[in-house]
Design an enzyme around this catalytic site. Sequence first.
Site, PDB file in Angstrom:
ATOM      1  N   LYS A   1      86.875  92.700  26.594  1.00 55.16           N
ATOM      2  CA  LYS A   1      87.174  92.089  27.894  1.00 55.16           C
ATOM      3  C   LYS A   1      85.838  91.664  28.523  1.00 55.16           C
ATOM      4  CE  LYS A   1      91.648  94.213  28.214  1.00 55.16           C
ATOM      5  NZ  LYS A   1      91.937  95.568  27.746  1.00 55.16           N
TER       6      LYS A   1
ATOM      7  N   ASP B   1      90.007 105.629  30.964  1.00 57.24           N
ATOM      8  CA  ASP B   1      90.059 104.381  30.215  1.00 57.24           C
ATOM      9  C   ASP B   1      89.296 103.339  31.034  1.00 57.24           C
ATOM     10  OD1 ASP B   1      90.652 101.937  29.013  1.00 57.24           O
ATOM     11  OD2 ASP B   1      92.599 102.648  28.301  1.00 57.24           O
TER      12      ASP B   1
ATOM     13  N   PHE C   1      98.260 101.435  31.346  1.00 51.48           N
ATOM     14  CA  PHE C   1      98.360 100.467  30.249  1.00 51.48           C
ATOM     15  C   PHE C   1      99.268 101.038  29.149  1.00 51.48           C
ATOM     16  CE2 PHE C   1      96.719  98.161  26.532  1.00 51.48           C
ATOM     17  CZ  PHE C   1      96.756  96.866  27.015  1.00 51.48           C
TER      18      PHE C   1
HETATM   19  C1  LIG Z   1      92.802  96.163  26.744  1.00 52.43           C
HETATM   20  C2  LIG Z   1      93.093  97.603  26.951  1.00 52.43           C
HETATM   21  C3  LIG Z   1      93.212  98.486  25.870  1.00 52.43           C
HETATM   22  C4  LIG Z   1      93.091  97.972  24.468  1.00 52.43           C
HETATM   23  O1  LIG Z   1      93.419  98.889  23.479  1.00 52.43           O
HETATM   24  P1  LIG Z   1      93.088  98.547  21.961  1.00 52.43           P
HETATM   25  O2  LIG Z   1      93.576  99.735  21.224  1.00 52.43           O
HETATM   26  O3  LIG Z   1      91.598  98.375  21.844  1.00 52.43           O
HETATM   27  O4  LIG Z   1      93.838  97.303  21.608  1.00 52.43           O
HETATM   28  C5  LIG Z   1      93.459  99.818  26.139  1.00 52.43           C
HETATM   29  N1  LIG Z   1      93.582 100.270  27.412  1.00 52.43           N
HETATM   30  C6  LIG Z   1      93.477  99.444  28.474  1.00 52.43           C
HETATM   31  C7  LIG Z   1      93.585  99.979  29.862  1.00 52.43           C
HETATM   32  C8  LIG Z   1      93.245  98.091  28.275  1.00 52.43           C
HETATM   33  O5  LIG Z   1      93.146  97.270  29.312  1.00 52.43           O
END
Ligand SMILES: *Cc1c(COP(=O)(O)O)cnc(C)c1O
Length: 347
Positions: free
Chosen positions: A158, A132, A62
């Site tokens: 989510k 993560d 991500f």
């Molecule tokens: C949605 C998501 C995030 C979100 O990060 P924020 O800092 O809370 O906006 C981070 N890592 C992954 C893998 C995600 O899917």
Amino acid sequence: MSGWPDWIDAPTRAGDLVAGLIGAAPGEVVVCDSTTVNLFKLVGAALDARGGGALVTDRDNFPTDRYVLEGIAAQRGLQLRQFDGEPDPATLPCGRGDVVVLSHVAYRTGTLADLAGLQAAARERGATLIWDLSHSAGAVPVDLNGAGAELAVGCTYKYLNAGSGAPAYLYVASALHANLRSPIWGWFGQREQFAMERPYDPEPSIRRFLAGTPPILGLAAVEEGARLTAQAGIAALQAKAIALTELIVALHDAWLAPLGFALAGPRDPGLRGSHVSLRHADAWQITCALIERAQVVPDFRGPDSVRLGVAPLYTRHADVWDAMDRLRGLVARGEHAGIDPAPARVT
Ligand SMILES: *Cc1c(COP(=O)(O)O)cnc(C)c1O
């Protein structure tokens, strides 16, 4: 009546509820900040405690995870090693002192990583692994303690349904609390926070990873989201996620493959999170057409995927059927062809 005597414990109260969903013990999870900030804190803490080797992640991870690592590498003069392909315990490219960041469920394809196998591989090589779990908690079983996982972060908006902007969580195995310290020294992490004249001396507990005043409204939503998820039960939610994503795959094969679609993620439902990505040359225009003309809300994920996420707590089989039927209809009629191919600000 003052709210603070109750609110002060909201980050750990919500943390204990999330802990129950990811195989962590009470006192090992705290809810605060965003996933991005929490990842910054844990990478910094691991580097400070264990010396700085290289930073390692996969090129498809991500974006915010990769950016945080790029930034820390630049700030500390460290190497950032990005590898191609899905993470594999046999080939995980890390060594002693390295800090590795991996997603449990890949955001693009929904592929589930071998959490226990990768954790064991990192441990054997002397590297620190940070998970993560943003696409995992509330969708698939996670057993952090069972795998001997040390550190993790994840978002709550989510599959935990806490709503946009609700705070994220971080997990630190209890054996590490004494040795790891957040790189952000804030008053909410301070021992005896309200004895204000003292220099920084962090709480011995997971609270040492707090920084500033927590968002109380968002925390209330996290508590409710985690409670509902626990009530439904992760096993039941995963079974529902599998049934829903299998229906997407079956309808893709029957209806969409003849229209130029291809499945981007795994066929084996045991290797899948709770979303399915479908590749198509006109994915961006199809995504827009679905939202504007069919009241179906997917995500476009570049370069060529329409991502369908199903929240097992409330998405019904009939919803999946209707969404796939509308998708088939609008592509068969060529309705997406009139959409402006220029990407929008949010996809
Ligand atoms: C949605 C998501 C995030 C979100 O990060 P924020 O800092 O809370 O906006 C981070 N890592 C992954 C893998 C995600 O899917």
